[in-house]
Design an enzyme around this catalytic site. Structure first.
Site, PDB file in Angstrom:
ATOM      1  N   CYS A 173      20.471  63.802  44.035  1.00 32.01           N
ATOM      2  CA  CYS A 173      20.232  65.073  43.332  1.00 32.01           C
ATOM      3  C   CYS A 173      20.433  64.851  41.846  1.00 32.01           C
ATOM      4  O   CYS A 173      19.845  65.533  41.020  1.00 32.01           O
ATOM      5  CB  CYS A 173      21.210  66.144  43.767  1.00 32.01           C
ATOM      6  SG  CYS A 173      21.389  66.286  45.515  1.00 32.01           S
ATOM      7  N   GLU A 183      10.982  68.009  41.209  1.00 36.59           N
ATOM      8  CA  GLU A 183      11.882  67.005  41.770  1.00 36.59           C
ATOM      9  C   GLU A 183      11.087  66.122  42.743  1.00 36.59           C
ATOM     10  O   GLU A 183      10.472  66.623  43.683  1.00 36.59           O
ATOM     11  CB  GLU A 183      13.049  67.661  42.509  1.00 36.59           C
ATOM     12  CG  GLU A 183      14.036  66.620  43.004  1.00 36.59           C
ATOM     13  CD  GLU A 183      15.234  67.202  43.744  1.00 36.59           C
ATOM     14  OE1 GLU A 183      15.036  68.027  44.641  1.00 36.59           O
ATOM     15  OE2 GLU A 183      16.366  66.797  43.418  1.00 36.59           O
ATOM     16  N   GLU A 216      23.625  73.774  46.620  1.00 45.86           N
ATOM     17  CA  GLU A 216      23.374  72.730  45.613  1.00 45.86           C
ATOM     18  C   GLU A 216      21.985  72.181  45.912  1.00 45.86           C
ATOM     19  O   GLU A 216      21.773  71.553  46.939  1.00 45.86           O
ATOM     20  CB  GLU A 216      24.453  71.660  45.695  1.00 45.86           C
ATOM     21  CG  GLU A 216      24.556  70.824  44.427  1.00 45.86           C
ATOM     22  CD  GLU A 216      23.610  69.645  44.441  1.00 45.86           C
ATOM     23  OE1 GLU A 216      22.448  69.800  43.964  1.00 45.86           O
ATOM     24  OE2 GLU A 216      24.004  68.586  44.951  1.00 45.86           O
TER      25      GLU A 216
HETATM   26  C1  UN1 Z   1      23.880  63.589  44.755  1.00 45.77           C
HETATM   27  O1  UN1 Z   1      23.321  63.290  43.720  1.00 45.77           O
HETATM   28  O2  UN1 Z   1      23.242  64.019  45.707  1.00 45.77           O
HETATM   29  O3  UN1 Z   1      27.358  61.464  40.924  1.00 45.77           O
HETATM   30  C2  UN1 Z   1      25.362  63.418  44.882  1.00 45.77           C
HETATM   31  C3  UN1 Z   1      26.820  60.837  41.830  1.00 45.77           C
HETATM   32  C4  UN1 Z   1      27.496  60.756  43.178  1.00 45.77           C
HETATM   33  C5  UN1 Z   1      27.213  61.984  43.989  1.00 45.77           C
HETATM   34  C6  UN1 Z   1      25.779  62.371  43.937  1.00 45.77           C
HETATM   35  N1  UN1 Z   1      28.898  60.572  43.000  1.00 45.77           N
HETATM   36  O4  UN1 Z   1      25.748  60.300  41.671  1.00 45.77           O
END
Ligand code: UN1
Length: 498
Positions: A283, A383, A249
């Site tokens: 992310c 990013e 990921e």
């Molecule tokens: C991430 O963005 O690295 O949906 C994980 C979200 C969190 C998890 C994010 N529950 O923003």
């Protein structure tokens, strides 16, 4: 008090004295929280040996029993939520409400995954021959390596280890060197829950030595990695060389599409949370706002005003909206992107500076930043992983979708519209693993699959949800012929079908 911490290997805490040590610091204050040994290849070998030694027995432990231990871990996370939430905030800088949320996600996922132990469904399918049954079962791949980032230092390890453990895999867990204390606390919870020695092992160390040794170790059967694309490529290659599973990921450049009929008040709340929550270091962070020309000017005005109202400061203070970035490196990278924007002629609408004076001088604080950019500029494509939002003007829905899909990533996406036809079209048109309607790009729930496409998710892995176990298991197809004679598929079937 500075903690002098170590590794958890084979059910024991060890703190090798002949290793160099490193410090983990609070990015809001510069204060040292703990020191850890720099893990070496030898430490990795010891951890993998322990995981390998524990595998057969763990695999044979009935899945519902494995689930009981996960539920126990969920209870401990719940009891220790406040303590752990504060450690998350102190070690990586997200505001305390989000620090608690990070732990809540682990509670949620361990509860969810514990139930998976009583499901673990396979498929039963009719045979083409009489007195014969066909079905599938899932089996664990073996000892696995979990390599996790610093931005969700409890939640992401919980997705990966919850799924691996319920699947019957044993684990070597190596979190980012920016959040080793959260990693150690995570291991403490699993120890307290009572997982057998060697089932879960924890160490930290540099990617170039310990990380490399871990992903190349001949006894590791799958690697699950969340982080940047460059490291992700190395992990993918290492997995390919050994012909093992990889789950990757690798970030995002997540857009919100704002249509001409969007509720702009609702949108503003969503953008503040999506772009500046976790100081933009998710992310799934909203890093592009792709806006219909009809509402563009109105939106820019509101956006700048709202952004300038954000209170940046001590993340432990519940009134703070945005904490520091996680490290000196993150600060440098964020400011570097501000420089790139300026150099490329993007229009800085607000922010862009390091915050200075008073308590700011002890930490890594950057202003929430908004740029107006063209869709093909670096700020609109790469990013940043910091509190920098790029706003892009488009003429209509089709252009908005084309811009949204023009980047290499495909994790999360969103559209704000009150037109049900456009909302449904966007669900199909946006190239991403997740699409939100009238909500920002963050806020994934653990019972749903989480992951992306394109460079975000070349392995097509979906963490969390019912898909979580796929990364750590393989499908075994079983044929049971109870006819008492040889029956040939494709050949003896003729007499039944004519
Ligand atoms: C991430 O963005 O690295 O949906 C994980 C979200 C969190 C998890 C994010 N529950 O923003």
């Amino acid at each position: 008090m500075v903690q002098d911490a170590g590794f958890f290997i084979g059910g024991k805490w060890t703190n090798p004295r002949d290793r160099k040590r490193f410090e983990t610091i609070n990015p809001a204050t510069g204060e040292v929280l703990a020191t850890f040994p720099l893990g070496t290849k030898e430490d990795v070998n010891a951890a993998v040996r322990a995981a390998k030694g524990a595998f057969e027995k763990w695999k044979k432990t009935p899945a519902p029993r494995r689930g009981e231990l996960l539920l126990e871990a969920a209870k401990i996370f719940r009891n220790r939520k406040e303590e752990l939430g504060r450690i998350v905030t102190m070690e990586m800088g997200k505001v305390i409400a989000e620090g608690r949320g990070d732990v809540q996600e682990a509670i949620d996922f361990f509860e969810y995954a514990s139930g998976e132990g009583r499901r673990f469904f396979g498929q039963t399918v009719p045979s083409e021959l009489p007195d014969k049954m066909c079905f599938t079962i899932r089996l664990p791949v073996g000892p696995v390596a979990l390599v996790t980032p610093w931005n969700f230092p409890i939640a992401i390890p919980s997705w990966k280890s919850g799924a691996a453990l319920i699947s019957g895999c044993t684990v070597v867990f190596k979190p980012s060197s920016l959040t080793p204390l959260c990693g150690a606390k995570f291991a403490e919870v699993l120890e307290e829950a009572g997982f057998p020695p060697g089932v879960f092992n924890f160490l930290v160390g540099p990617g170039s030595t310990a990380g490399d040794a871990l992903i190349r170790h001949p006894d590791i059967r799958a690697i699950s990695f969340t982080g940047g694309v460059d490291t992700g490529k190395q992990v993918y290659k290492a997995a390919a060389e050994r012909m093992i599973k990889a789950g990757l990921e690798l970030g995002g450049k997540n857009p919100i599409l704002v249509m001409d009929d969007a509720d702009l008040d609702l949108l503003m709340d969503g953008v503040m949370f999506g772009a500046f929550g976790t100081t933009g270091q998710r992310c799934t962070a909203t890093s592009r706002l792709i806006v219909h020309r009809v509402v563009y000017d109105d939106l820019l005005d509101r956006l700048v005003k709202r952004t300038e109202k954000l209170k940046v400061g001590d993340p432990l203070d519940p009134k703070t909206d945005m904490g520091p970035v996680a490290s000196a490196d993150q600060e440098r990278k964020t400011l570097e992107y501000v420089g790139i924007g300026r150099k490329e002629g993007d229009k800085l609408l607000t922010g862009g500076e390091k915050l200075r004076g008073g308590a700011y001088d002890r930490g890594f604080f950057v202003e929430p930043t908004v740029f107006e950019v063209k869709a093909n500029k670096r700020l609109a494509m790469e990013e940043i992983f910091g509190p920098v939002l790029s706003v892009i003007r488009v003429k209509d829905y089709d252009e908005a979708v084309a811009v949204a899909n023009s980047v290499e990533y495909g994790l999360s996406s969103s559209i704000y519209t009150n037109d049900v036809r456009r909302a449904f079209a966007a669900m199909q048109d946006l190239e991403a693993g997740i699409t939100y309607i009238n909500a920002p790009t963050i806020g994934a729930e653990v019972q749903m699959p989480f992951g992306g496409i394109k460079s975000t998710g070349p392995t097509d892995t979906r963490e969390a949800g019912p898909t979580a176990v796929e990364e750590f298991t393989y499908v075994k197809t079983v044929y049971v012929d109870y006819s008492g004679r040889l029956q040939r598929a494709q050949i003896d079937t003729a007499k039944f079908t004519g």
